[in-house]
Motif scaffolding. Structure first.
Motif, short mmCIF file in Angstrom:
data_model
loop_
_atom_site.label_atom_id
_atom_site.label_comp_id
_atom_site.label_asym_id
_atom_site.label_seq_id
_atom_site.Cartn_x
_atom_site.Cartn_y
_atom_site.Cartn_z
N VAL A 1 -9.97 -2.13 11.59
CA VAL A 1 -8.83 -1.16 12.16
C VAL A 1 -8.28 -0.64 10.77
CG1 VAL A 1 -6.44 -1.08 12.82
CG2 VAL A 1 -8.21 -2.56 13.97
N VAL A 2 -7.88 0.89 10.99
CA VAL A 2 -7.33 1.55 9.71
C VAL A 2 -5.88 2.36 10.35
CG1 VAL A 2 -8.53 3.86 10.32
CG2 VAL A 2 -7.72 3.32 8.29
N THR A 3 -5.11 2.01 9.63
CA THR A 3 -3.74 2.53 10.18
C THR A 3 -3.01 3.61 8.93
OG1 THR A 3 -2.60 0.62 9.16
CG2 THR A 3 -2.92 0.60 11.52
N TRP A 4 -2.35 4.43 9.49
CA TRP A 4 -1.67 5.50 8.52
C TRP A 4 -0.50 5.89 9.23
CZ3 TRP A 4 -6.05 6.63 11.62
CH2 TRP A 4 -5.95 7.63 12.29
N GLY A 5 0.51 6.57 8.32
CA GLY A 5 1.77 7.24 8.89
C GLY A 5 2.93 6.25 8.51
N ASN A 6 3.83 6.37 9.14
CA ASN A 6 5.19 5.62 8.64
C ASN A 6 4.95 4.23 8.65
OD1 ASN A 6 7.69 4.22 8.92
ND2 ASN A 6 8.73 6.26 9.76
N ARG A 7 5.02 3.63 7.52
CA ARG A 7 4.74 2.53 7.00
C ARG A 7 5.42 1.15 7.85
NH1 ARG A 7 1.71 1.58 2.63
NH2 ARG A 7 2.61 -0.32 2.02
N VAL A 8 6.74 1.69 8.05
CA VAL A 8 7.60 0.74 8.66
C VAL A 8 7.29 0.44 10.04
CG1 VAL A 8 10.26 -0.20 9.07
CG2 VAL A 8 9.52 1.06 6.91
N ARG A 9 6.86 1.71 10.60
CA ARG A 9 6.64 1.69 12.32
C ARG A 9 5.00 1.75 12.45
NH1 ARG A 9 11.17 0.93 14.18
NH2 ARG A 9 11.14 2.37 15.95
N GLY A 10 4.37 0.87 11.87
CA GLY A 10 2.97 0.29 12.19
C GLY A 10 1.94 1.01 11.14
N ASP B 1 1.42 0.58 8.12
CA ASP B 1 0.81 -0.52 6.78
C ASP B 1 0.52 -1.60 7.85
OD1 ASP B 1 0.34 -2.03 5.05
OD2 ASP B 1 2.46 -1.92 4.07
N SER B 2 -0.61 -1.80 7.91
CA SER B 2 -1.16 -3.17 8.53
C SER B 2 -1.68 -4.06 7.66
CB SER B 2 -2.40 -2.91 9.60
OG SER B 2 -3.46 -2.02 8.95
N SER B 3 -1.70 -3.86 6.27
CA SER B 3 -2.11 -4.64 5.29
C SER B 3 -1.92 -6.09 5.44
CB SER B 3 -1.80 -4.14 3.80
OG SER B 3 -0.24 -4.32 3.72
N PHE B 4 -0.62 -6.63 5.81
CA PHE B 4 -0.43 -7.96 6.05
C PHE B 4 -1.15 -8.67 7.02
CE2 PHE B 4 2.72 -6.08 8.61
CZ PHE B 4 2.87 -7.18 9.53
N VAL B 5 -1.86 -7.87 7.95
CA VAL B 5 -2.47 -8.66 9.04
C VAL B 5 -3.94 -8.02 8.86
CG1 VAL B 5 -0.64 -8.80 10.74
CG2 VAL B 5 -1.93 -7.12 10.67
N GLN B 6 -4.44 -7.31 8.06
CA GLN B 6 -5.85 -6.58 7.92
C GLN B 6 -6.88 -7.65 7.94
OE1 GLN B 6 -5.70 -3.21 7.69
NE2 GLN B 6 -7.59 -3.57 8.28
N ASP B 7 -6.64 -8.80 7.31
CA ASP B 7 -7.74 -9.70 7.47
C ASP B 7 -8.09 -10.53 8.80
OD1 ASP B 7 -5.35 -11.08 7.18
OD2 ASP B 7 -6.18 -12.97 6.63
N GLN B 8 -7.19 -10.20 9.75
CA GLN B 8 -7.16 -10.54 11.15
C GLN B 8 -7.61 -9.50 12.09
OE1 GLN B 8 -3.63 -12.44 12.90
NE2 GLN B 8 -2.64 -12.18 10.75
N LEU B 9 -7.77 -8.24 11.54
CA LEU B 9 -8.16 -7.12 12.34
C LEU B 9 -9.60 -6.90 12.31
CD1 LEU B 9 -5.10 -4.52 11.45
CD2 LEU B 9 -5.53 -6.26 13.75
N ARG B 10 -10.42 -7.83 12.83
CA ARG B 10 -11.78 -7.89 12.81
C ARG B 10 -12.26 -7.87 14.33
NH1 ARG B 10 -11.67 -5.51 8.68
NH2 ARG B 10 -11.66 -6.56 6.63
N ASN B 11 -13.38 -7.51 14.72
CA ASN B 11 -13.74 -7.39 16.22
C ASN B 11 -12.78 -7.23 17.20
OD1 ASN B 11 -15.74 -7.88 18.17
ND2 ASN B 11 -15.26 -9.92 18.37
#
Length: 156
Positions: free
Chosen positions: A11-20, A22-32
């Motif tokens: 998964v890739v995310t962009w836009g308002n960091r506070v409103r979703g 920024d997914s960096s703190f769960v990025q390692d879980q966002l597989r498959n």
């Protein structure tokens, strides 16, 4: 914010960091990842390997599922209002989180939420379709969260 599933099911995310955005703190879980659902300020992704749900974004709009995380296994489908999520499990039961006002608390109808086939959302309410064809609603009444009045449902 936006979230997109790439070809490799990451998964890739962009836009308002506070409103979703920024997914960096769960990025390692966002597989498959199979599906992504959203509210006005958060996202929830269903992982294909186990049906687990990963959430991120605004805590007040469903981005924090910690209180129900242990129940979010084998999720089949989800829906999101402006500030809450509802997940249908393989057992036909429903798990909710997010703003109670916007449907994040289904405790008033929990006993009726058995054999759920489908779930839909408006901006402030959920409607669950049971295997019997019955409809169970909760959330903001003016957003459709109260179907206890004389409502006639048509079937095709």
């Amino acid at each position: 914010a936006f979230a997109a599933i790439l070809q490799d099911k990451s998964v890739v995310t962009w836009g308002n960091r506070v409103r979703g955005g920024d997914s960096s703190f769960v990025q390692d879980q966002l597989r498959n990842i199979e599906r992504i659902f959203s509210t006005s300020g958060s996202f929830a992704a269903i992982r294909g390997t186990d049906g687990a749900v990963i959430t991120w974004g605004g805590r007040d709009t469903g981005g924090d599922s910690e209180a129900v995380q242990g129940q979010l296994i084998d999720v089949q489908f989800m829906a999101g209002t402006s500030a809450a999520f509802a997940a249908v499990l393989a057992t036909g039961t429903v798990v909710t989180w997010g703003s109670p006002r916007f449907g994040g608390d289904c405790s008033d109808v929990k006993d009726q939420l058995k054999g759920v086939q489908e779930i839909y959302a408006s901006s402030g309410a959920f409607a669950a379709i049971l295997h019997t064809g019955e409809v169970v609603t909760w959330g903001i009444p003016s957003s459709g969260g109260d179907s206890t009045s004389d409502v006639t449902f048509l079937s095709c």
